[in-house]
Design a protein around this motif. Structure first.
Motif, PDB file in Angstrom:
ATOM      1  N   ALA A 385       0.820  -1.213   0.000  1.00  0.00           N
ATOM      2  CA  ALA A 385       0.000   0.000   0.000  1.00  0.00           C
ATOM      3  C   ALA A 385       0.855   1.264   0.000  1.00  0.00           C
ATOM      4  O   ALA A 385       0.373   2.348  -0.339  1.00  0.00           O
ATOM      5  N   LEU A 386       2.127   1.100   0.353  1.00  0.00           N
ATOM      6  CA  LEU A 386       3.041   2.250   0.431  1.00  0.00           C
ATOM      7  C   LEU A 386       3.684   2.479  -0.936  1.00  0.00           C
ATOM      8  O   LEU A 386       4.890   2.315  -1.123  1.00  0.00           O
ATOM      9  N   THR A 387       2.877   2.886  -1.879  1.00  0.00           N
ATOM     10  CA  THR A 387       3.338   2.975  -3.273  1.00  0.00           C
ATOM     11  C   THR A 387       4.323   4.102  -3.516  1.00  0.00           C
ATOM     12  O   THR A 387       4.958   4.147  -4.567  1.00  0.00           O
ATOM     13  N   ARG A 388       4.472   5.021  -2.558  1.00  0.00           N
ATOM     14  CA  ARG A 388       5.437   6.115  -2.714  1.00  0.00           C
ATOM     15  C   ARG A 388       6.756   5.830  -2.002  1.00  0.00           C
ATOM     16  O   ARG A 388       7.655   6.669  -2.001  1.00  0.00           O
ATOM     17  N   LEU A 389       6.853   4.644  -1.415  1.00  0.00           N
ATOM     18  CA  LEU A 389       8.038   4.312  -0.625  1.00  0.00           C
ATOM     19  C   LEU A 389       9.290   4.291  -1.492  1.00  0.00           C
ATOM     20  O   LEU A 389       9.323   3.654  -2.543  1.00  0.00           O
ATOM     21  N   GLU A 390      10.328   5.005  -1.004  1.00  0.00           N
ATOM     22  CA  GLU A 390      11.607   5.075  -1.712  1.00  0.00           C
ATOM     23  C   GLU A 390      12.710   4.337  -0.974  1.00  0.00           C
ATOM     24  O   GLU A 390      13.650   3.843  -1.591  1.00  0.00           O
ATOM     25  N   ARG A 391      12.602   4.266   0.350  1.00  0.00           N
ATOM     26  CA  ARG A 391      13.636   3.576   1.132  1.00  0.00           C
ATOM     27  C   ARG A 391      12.978   2.799   2.262  1.00  0.00           C
ATOM     28  O   ARG A 391      12.133   3.331   2.988  1.00  0.00           O
ATOM     29  N   LEU A 392      13.396   1.551   2.418  1.00  0.00           N
ATOM     30  CA  LEU A 392      12.894   0.676   3.475  1.00  0.00           C
ATOM     31  C   LEU A 392      14.075  -0.042   4.099  1.00  0.00           C
ATOM     32  O   LEU A 392      14.828  -0.740   3.417  1.00  0.00           O
ATOM     33  N   ASP A 393      14.255   0.152   5.405  1.00  0.00           N
ATOM     34  CA  ASP A 393      15.398  -0.435   6.106  1.00  0.00           C
ATOM     35  C   ASP A 393      14.903  -1.437   7.145  1.00  0.00           C
ATOM     36  O   ASP A 393      14.191  -1.078   8.090  1.00  0.00           O
ATOM     37  N   LEU A 394      15.267  -2.719   6.957  1.00  0.00           N
ATOM     38  CA  LEU A 394      14.886  -3.807   7.863  1.00  0.00           C
ATOM     39  C   LEU A 394      16.105  -4.510   8.459  1.00  0.00           C
ATOM     40  O   LEU A 394      15.982  -5.603   9.010  1.00  0.00           O
ATOM     41  N   THR A 395      17.270  -3.912   8.362  1.00  0.00           N
ATOM     42  CA  THR A 395      18.475  -4.543   8.887  1.00  0.00           C
ATOM     43  C   THR A 395      18.369  -4.731  10.397  1.00  0.00           C
ATOM     44  O   THR A 395      17.642  -4.009  11.085  1.00  0.00           O
ATOM     45  N   GLY A 396      19.074  -5.727  10.911  1.00  0.00           N
ATOM     46  CA  GLY A 396      19.075  -5.963  12.342  1.00  0.00           C
ATOM     47  C   GLY A 396      17.819  -6.634  12.851  1.00  0.00           C
ATOM     48  O   GLY A 396      17.536  -6.580  14.059  1.00  0.00           O
ATOM     49  N   ASN A 397      17.029  -7.259  11.949  1.00  0.00           N
ATOM     50  CA  ASN A 397      15.829  -8.010  12.333  1.00  0.00           C
ATOM     51  C   ASN A 397      16.009  -9.483  11.951  1.00  0.00           C
ATOM     52  O   ASN A 397      16.734  -9.791  11.003  1.00  0.00           O
ATOM     53  N   SER A 407       5.824  -5.850  -6.376  1.00  0.00           N
ATOM     54  CA  SER A 407       5.859  -5.050  -7.598  1.00  0.00           C
ATOM     55  C   SER A 407       5.179  -3.692  -7.438  1.00  0.00           C
ATOM     56  O   SER A 407       5.438  -2.763  -8.206  1.00  0.00           O
ATOM     57  N   ALA A 408       4.297  -3.550  -6.435  1.00  0.00           N
ATOM     58  CA  ALA A 408       3.618  -2.270  -6.231  1.00  0.00           C
ATOM     59  C   ALA A 408       4.575  -1.185  -5.747  1.00  0.00           C
ATOM     60  O   ALA A 408       4.284   0.005  -5.869  1.00  0.00           O
ATOM     61  N   LEU A 409       5.723  -1.595  -5.216  1.00  0.00           N
ATOM     62  CA  LEU A 409       6.697  -0.622  -4.710  1.00  0.00           C
ATOM     63  C   LEU A 409       7.563  -0.115  -5.860  1.00  0.00           C
ATOM     64  O   LEU A 409       8.780  -0.277  -5.879  1.00  0.00           O
ATOM     65  N   SER A 410       6.917   0.524  -6.801  1.00  0.00           N
ATOM     66  CA  SER A 410       7.605   0.916  -8.044  1.00  0.00           C
ATOM     67  C   SER A 410       8.585   2.058  -7.852  1.00  0.00           C
ATOM     68  O   SER A 410       9.422   2.313  -8.713  1.00  0.00           O
ATOM     69  N   ARG A 411       8.490   2.767  -6.729  1.00  0.00           N
ATOM     70  CA  ARG A 411       9.396   3.901  -6.501  1.00  0.00           C
ATOM     71  C   ARG A 411      10.547   3.545  -5.555  1.00  0.00           C
ATOM     72  O   ARG A 411      11.375   4.394  -5.241  1.00  0.00           O
ATOM     73  N   LEU A 412      10.577   2.306  -5.090  1.00  0.00           N
ATOM     74  CA  LEU A 412      11.608   1.908  -4.133  1.00  0.00           C
ATOM     75  C   LEU A 412      12.981   1.919  -4.790  1.00  0.00           C
ATOM     76  O   LEU A 412      13.210   1.225  -5.783  1.00  0.00           O
ATOM     77  N   VAL A 413      13.876   2.715  -4.233  1.00  0.00           N
ATOM     78  CA  VAL A 413      15.236   2.796  -4.783  1.00  0.00           C
ATOM     79  C   VAL A 413      16.269   2.199  -3.829  1.00  0.00           C
ATOM     80  O   VAL A 413      17.417   1.976  -4.215  1.00  0.00           O
ATOM     81  N   ARG A 414      15.864   1.919  -2.586  1.00  0.00           N
ATOM     82  CA  ARG A 414      16.825   1.319  -1.655  1.00  0.00           C
ATOM     83  C   ARG A 414      16.077   0.442  -0.656  1.00  0.00           C
ATOM     84  O   ARG A 414      15.251   0.912   0.119  1.00  0.00           O
ATOM     85  N   LEU A 415      16.386  -0.845  -0.698  1.00  0.00           N
ATOM     86  CA  LEU A 415      15.843  -1.818   0.243  1.00  0.00           C
ATOM     87  C   LEU A 415      16.998  -2.403   1.032  1.00  0.00           C
ATOM     88  O   LEU A 415      17.936  -2.965   0.452  1.00  0.00           O
ATOM     89  N   GLU A 416      16.940  -2.283   2.351  1.00  0.00           N
ATOM     90  CA  GLU A 416      18.019  -2.764   3.207  1.00  0.00           C
ATOM     91  C   GLU A 416      17.497  -3.941   4.032  1.00  0.00           C
ATOM     92  O   GLU A 416      16.545  -3.816   4.799  1.00  0.00           O
ATOM     93  N   LEU A 417      18.137  -5.101   3.830  1.00  0.00           N
ATOM     94  CA  LEU A 417      17.723  -6.354   4.467  1.00  0.00           C
ATOM     95  C   LEU A 417      18.832  -6.882   5.360  1.00  0.00           C
ATOM     96  O   LEU A 417      20.006  -6.552   5.173  1.00  0.00           O
ATOM     97  N   PRO A 418      18.469  -7.736   6.324  1.00  0.00           N
ATOM     98  CA  PRO A 418      19.496  -8.312   7.184  1.00  0.00           C
ATOM     99  C   PRO A 418      20.455  -9.198   6.399  1.00  0.00           C
ATOM    100  O   PRO A 418      20.099  -9.758   5.357  1.00  0.00           O
ATOM    101  N   GLN A 419      21.660  -9.299   6.890  1.00  0.00           N
ATOM    102  CA  GLN A 419      22.633 -10.198   6.287  1.00  0.00           C
ATOM    103  C   GLN A 419      22.070 -11.627   6.306  1.00  0.00           C
ATOM    104  O   GLN A 419      21.499 -12.077   7.296  1.00  0.00           O
ATOM    105  N   GLY A 420      22.165 -12.320   5.187  1.00  0.00           N
ATOM    106  CA  GLY A 420      21.698 -13.691   5.108  1.00  0.00           C
ATOM    107  C   GLY A 420      20.254 -13.846   4.694  1.00  0.00           C
ATOM    108  O   GLY A 420      19.740 -14.960   4.641  1.00  0.00           O
ATOM    109  N   ALA A 421      19.561 -12.733   4.389  1.00  0.00           N
ATOM    110  CA  ALA A 421      18.153 -12.825   4.017  1.00  0.00           C
ATOM    111  C   ALA A 421      17.945 -13.488   2.666  1.00  0.00           C
ATOM    112  O   ALA A 421      16.836 -13.870   2.328  1.00  0.00           O
ATOM    113  N   LEU A 422      18.991 -13.694   1.871  1.00  0.00           N
ATOM    114  CA  LEU A 422      18.860 -14.293   0.543  1.00  0.00           C
ATOM    115  C   LEU A 422      18.795 -15.815   0.569  1.00  0.00           C
ATOM    116  O   LEU A 422      18.811 -16.452  -0.472  1.00  0.00           O
ATOM    117  N   THR A 423      18.726 -16.407   1.745  1.00  0.00           N
ATOM    118  CA  THR A 423      18.670 -17.874   1.796  1.00  0.00           C
ATOM    119  C   THR A 423      17.350 -18.409   1.267  1.00  0.00           C
ATOM    120  O   THR A 423      17.256 -19.566   0.865  1.00  0.00           O
TER     121      THR A 423
END
Length: 457
Positions: A385-397, A407-423
């Protein structure tokens, strides 16, 4: 609460301004530099004064600054009587000196037409009474020295608009400061002020007052007489009684960070024009009730207060665009905060959230959302629902799951995820669907979306 800005410089002035090897000696050489600068209508003279007050290194640069009129015609006024639209009368307007001794030579204060004076060097212990001779001075900057007192003669600077004396050793201000009828900015932070003179409330044009990092425990009772005051910075004054600030009718910005306050005075509720309130790093047991009527607030800083809950009435501050609640002990947000639909930046990091509060997903204007260092294991589909979101930081979780579709986050230019989230393979798939211009951070590594499909899909 301000500093010196950039400048455009012309050709370095030569002649008597500099001696052999670029060195000049004695008071006469400072006057020579000034005299040379008069060959251009408006100038900046820079020089270094030795500890003996005699050995000086002078570098003068002229700046052509038209008063009014067409810029291309300005240079035609040089060397003849000034007409409307020409340059200002001959003589330097600005002087920047670096003093390696404890005193500023009195010659400095005899320069005609001086409007800006900046003293560097960090060694000056005082301003001499001769400062009162600079009747045309508009800006005085003596930051970062060892000045213990301002002379009474400073009150003679009737045209002074900006006074910067931050980072000195002032224990008081002279009553004559009330005579600075043109003063708009007064910056006296990082000193040792224990009180302010009552006369200071007579400054009719004062708009910006910085008093941070002093020893103030009280403010003048008649502070409300500063009818033009727009910004007041009181940060790092332990347990200061800020009640008189509630009488300032035009105040838009108030800083009370790190003041060891357990509450805010009720009088602050009267600040109907307040737009920015910074009260972070105070040991509030709850969000102060004085904030509730401040419906004009656009930015609210409540970080580091050890709050365990947020009141429902905070959702009534519907003009908020920035809210900082990081470094508290929050585990939830009230549903009423869903009314904050104009919110653009929300900082919830370093709390105790084990899920993203649902009220956040109603803040459809959000551009920056910071959730790092919590206990969140899943990012729900509501984030779409946050279609204007440009940066989302979830590190340290302990993040384990992302929505099936981002796909609705069409304006997101920076997504920060915890290390190892790609498993998780589904996480890799969602990253591939993010905007091509975006970045994904896993701690320090950065992955660009343009390479994601080839690398992970």
């Amino acid at each position: 609460m301000a500093g010196a800005g950039g400048r455009d410089h012309g050709t370095p002035l030569t002649g008597t301004a500099q001696g052999e090897g670029g060195r000049a000696r004695g008071a006469s050489d400072l006057r020579a530099a000034v005299s040379s600068a008069r060959s251009i209508s408006s100038g900046t003279v820079r020089c270094t004064l030795g500890a003996d007050g005699r050995h000086r290194e002078v570098a003068a640069r002229g700046v052509e600054e038209p008063l009014r009129g067409p810029e291309p015609q300005a240079h035609r006024g040089l060397g003849r009587r000034r007409r409307r639209g020409d340059l200002a009368p001959a003589g330097p307007r600005k002087l920047e000196i670096s003093v390696t001794g404890e005193e500023i030579p009195p010659e400095v204060f005899r320069i005609p037409g001086l409007t800006h004076l900046t003293v560097g060097g960090r060694s000056t212990t005082g301003l001499p009474p001769e400062i009162g001779n600079c009747s045309g001075l508009k800006k005085l900057n003596v930051r970062g020295h060892r000045i213990t007192a301002l002379p009474r003669e400073i009150g003679k600077l009737s045209r002074l608009e900006s006074l910067y004396v931050d980072g000195n050793a002032l224990t008081s201000l002279p009553a004559e400061i009330s005579e600075l009828a043109s003063l708009e900015t007064l910056s006296v932070g990082n000193n040792q002020l224990g009180a302010l003179p009552d006369e200071m409330t007579r400054l009719p044009k004062l708009r910006d007052l910085s008093l941070a990092t002093n020893r103030l425990t009280a403010l003048p009772r008649e502070l409300g007489r500063l009818a033009a005051l727009d910004a007041l910075e009181l940060d790092k004054n332990a347990r200061v009684d800020a009640a008189p600030a509630g009488e300032l009718p035009a105040l838009r910005i108030l800083g009370l960070r790190s003041c060891k306050l357990a509450d805010l005075p009720a009088s602050l509720a009267k600040l109907g024009s307040l737009e920015v309130l910074a009260v972070g790093n105070n040991p509030f047991p709850r969000v102060p009730e004085a904030i509730r009527p401040l419906t004009s607030l656009r930015s609210l800083y409540l970080w580091g207060a050890k709050l365990t809950e947020v009141p429902s009435w905070l959702g009534g501050l519907t003009r908020l665009t920035l809210l900082e609640l990081e470094k508290n002990a929050l585990a939830s947000l009230p549903s009423e905060m869903a009314e904050l639909t104009g919110m653009e930046e929300l900082r919830l990091e370093s709390n105790a959230f084990d899920h993203v509060p649902s009220a956040v997903f109603a803040m459809t204007s959000l551009r920056r959302l910071f959730l790092m260092d919590n206990r969140i294991s899943e990012l729900p589909a509501g984030v779409n629902a946050l279609t204007r979101l440009e940066r989302l930081d979830l590190t340290g979780n302990p993040l384990e799951k992302l929505p099936a579709d981002l796909s609705a986050l069409s304006r997101l230019v920076r997504l920060e995820l915890p290390q190892g989230a790609l498993t998780d393979a589904s996480v890799r798939g969602q990253i591939a669907r993010l905007p091509p211009s975006g970045e994904v951070w896993f701690g320090n590594p950065v992955y660009h979306a343009l390479a994601r499909c080839e690398q992970w899909c």
